[in-house]
Design a protein around this motif. Structure first.
Motif, PDB file in Angstrom:
ATOM      1  N   THR A  12       1.577  -5.983   1.741  1.00  0.00           N
ATOM      2  CA  THR A  12       2.432  -6.057   0.566  1.00  0.00           C
ATOM      3  C   THR A  12       2.023  -5.009  -0.465  1.00  0.00           C
ATOM      4  OG1 THR A  12       1.006  -7.808  -0.308  1.00  0.00           O
ATOM      5  CG2 THR A  12       2.957  -8.498   0.903  1.00  0.00           C
ATOM      6  N   ARG A  13       2.941  -4.732  -1.396  1.00  0.00           N
ATOM      7  CA  ARG A  13       2.740  -3.684  -2.403  1.00  0.00           C
ATOM      8  C   ARG A  13       1.404  -3.872  -3.127  1.00  0.00           C
ATOM      9  NH1 ARG A  13       6.864  -1.157  -5.286  1.00  0.00           N
ATOM     10  NH2 ARG A  13       8.098  -1.414  -3.380  1.00  0.00           N
ATOM     11  N   TRP A 247      13.641  -6.758   0.886  1.00  0.00           N
ATOM     12  CA  TRP A 247      13.063  -6.047   2.030  1.00  0.00           C
ATOM     13  C   TRP A 247      14.013  -6.104   3.223  1.00  0.00           C
ATOM     14  CZ3 TRP A 247      11.893  -6.529   7.114  1.00  0.00           C
ATOM     15  CH2 TRP A 247      11.050  -5.558   7.667  1.00  0.00           C
ATOM     16  N   GLN A 258       7.136  -1.427   1.807  1.00  0.00           N
ATOM     17  CA  GLN A 258       6.290  -2.594   1.613  1.00  0.00           C
ATOM     18  C   GLN A 258       7.003  -3.629   0.737  1.00  0.00           C
ATOM     19  OE1 GLN A 258       2.699  -0.789   0.058  1.00  0.00           O
ATOM     20  NE2 GLN A 258       1.820  -0.604   2.095  1.00  0.00           N
ATOM     21  N   MET A 260       7.670  -5.771  -2.245  1.00  0.00           N
ATOM     22  CA  MET A 260       7.319  -5.598  -3.656  1.00  0.00           C
ATOM     23  C   MET A 260       6.905  -6.921  -4.291  1.00  0.00           C
ATOM     24  SD  MET A 260      11.210  -4.987  -5.143  1.00  0.00           S
ATOM     25  CE  MET A 260      11.533  -3.640  -4.023  1.00  0.00           C
ATOM     26  N   GLU A 264       8.808  -7.000  -9.732  1.00  0.00           N
ATOM     27  CA  GLU A 264       9.537  -5.780  -9.371  1.00  0.00           C
ATOM     28  C   GLU A 264      10.897  -6.120  -8.764  1.00  0.00           C
ATOM     29  OE1 GLU A 264       6.248  -2.471  -8.077  1.00  0.00           O
ATOM     30  OE2 GLU A 264       6.425  -4.248  -6.808  1.00  0.00           O
ATOM     31  N   HIS A 316       4.648 -12.141  -1.464  1.00  0.00           N
ATOM     32  CA  HIS A 316       3.718 -11.086  -1.894  1.00  0.00           C
ATOM     33  C   HIS A 316       2.330 -11.651  -2.152  1.00  0.00           C
ATOM     34  CE1 HIS A 316       1.717  -8.288  -4.664  1.00  0.00           C
ATOM     35  NE2 HIS A 316       2.384  -7.349  -4.000  1.00  0.00           N
TER      36      HIS A 316
END
Length: 333
Positions: A12-13, A247, A258, A260, A264, A316
């Motif tokens: 993940t981000r 996604w 990735q 977010m 975001e 996330h």
């Protein structure tokens, strides 16, 4: 209803691949403690700018996770057969089963698990063989079962170690053809509802009608994988689900990135068409409080007649992700 885990080790981000694999370990340990039946690692290979999943060698992860747990079955969902020989598949899973008898699952898929760059790199530049997946699976099963194959290529070859406990064998699929083949081979059938959402009772019944008992499975077994985001409240579940919705939306458009953060995602500019597509995808991605999700899964089990649910959740936050599995265990285990 049995409850199980499917993990892709999402990066993940703001996280790295090593973080994703550590989180897979944490999830396996929690699943073991909560009484989940099995955990499978997927196989994904990265292309340019697609460092999204860390699970590229699920058989290696299976060995590690089995050593970190006590009771939960561990396996692959699945190993992508086109990249490996039947003999290699057989010897890997016989070795795993020798170390952890009664706890290993040999789950295979026919997809590449990556883009064209990855496919050709894995085949060392040769044209990948995609026409013989069922024959390859059948050969691997026979080698695992200590059989001598009639084909000249394998006739003088034995898969070692021999005389070990057989792993459970599963074929991943989403079509009537794969359902029939899984039944005829006497292996379990795993349907990825989270991938295309096109499960039908006819496909699952086709598998059952064609099932022939084998050394790997005495009776037909079906599991279905669902993407799930749940939380203590409906509002929180929706908040945590949005990054995965976006996604998926981008994935269908060939834009792979990735996952977010929820913050975001909620600031991401979605069109009315985007929101409509996300809403339609809720047959693929189940979102809501745990009681609502549990009721949906129980109703679908009654409607379609499967035996087991596999949960994939790519929130996330690792803590939020682990909580998905805790909440579902409270409702269903």
């Amino acid at each position: 209803m049995r409850l199980s885990i499917l993990d892709q080790a999402p990066i993940t981000r703001g996280n790295k691949a090593v973080d994703a694999l550590k989180k897979a370990e944490e999830l396996a340990v929690l699943g073991d403690e909560l009484g989940y039946h099995r955990m499978w690692m997927a196989e994904h290979h990265a292309g340019p700018d697609t460092n999204v999943f860390a699970s590229s060698a699920p058989e290696i992860s299976a060995a590690y996770l089995t050593a970190k747990t006590k009771n939960i079955r561990i396996g692959t969902g699945g190993v992508m057969m086109m990249h490996y020989s039947p003999l290699k598949l057989a010897e890997v899973f016989k070795t795993l089963s020798a170390y952890s008898p009664g706890r290993i699952d040999f789950g295979v898929g026919r997809a590449p698990g990556g883009d064209n760059y990855s496919i050709y790199a894995l085949s060392e530049g040769r044209q990948p063989m995609t026409h013989n997946m069922y024959e390859k699976f059948d050969a691997a099963l026979k080698l695992i079962n200590d059989e001598v194959l009639e084909e000249s290529l394998y006739h003088h070859t034995v898969a070692t170690p021999s005389q070990v406990n057989l792993p459970e064998a599963w074929l991943l699929g989403s079509s009537g053809n794969s359902a029939v083949q899984a039944g005829r081979m006497g292996v379990g059938y795993s349907f990825a509802q989270f991938f295309n959402g096109q499960m039908t009772k006819d496909h699952l019944d086709l598998y059952k009608r064609n099932f022939q008992p084998s050394a790997f499975m005495e009776k037909p077994e079906i599991n279905v994988s669902y993407m799930v985001t749940t939380a203590e409240t409906e509002e929180e579940a929706e908040f945590e689900a949005t990054p995965q919705d976006i996604w998926r939306l981008m994935f269908t458009r060939g834009k792979i990135g990735q996952i977010m953060t929820p913050e975001e995602a909620h600031n991401y500019p979605l069109t009315e068409m985007d929101r409509m597509i996300i809403k339609e995808n809720r047959n693929i991605h189940l979102v809501g409080d745990a009681k609502k999700i549990a009721t949906t899964l129980q109703e679908q089990q009654a409607q379609y007649g499967f035996d087991e649910v596999m949960i994939i959740s790519n929130t996330h936050s690792q803590e939020k992700r682990l909580n998905v599995y805790r909440l579902l265990a409270q409702e269903l285990l």
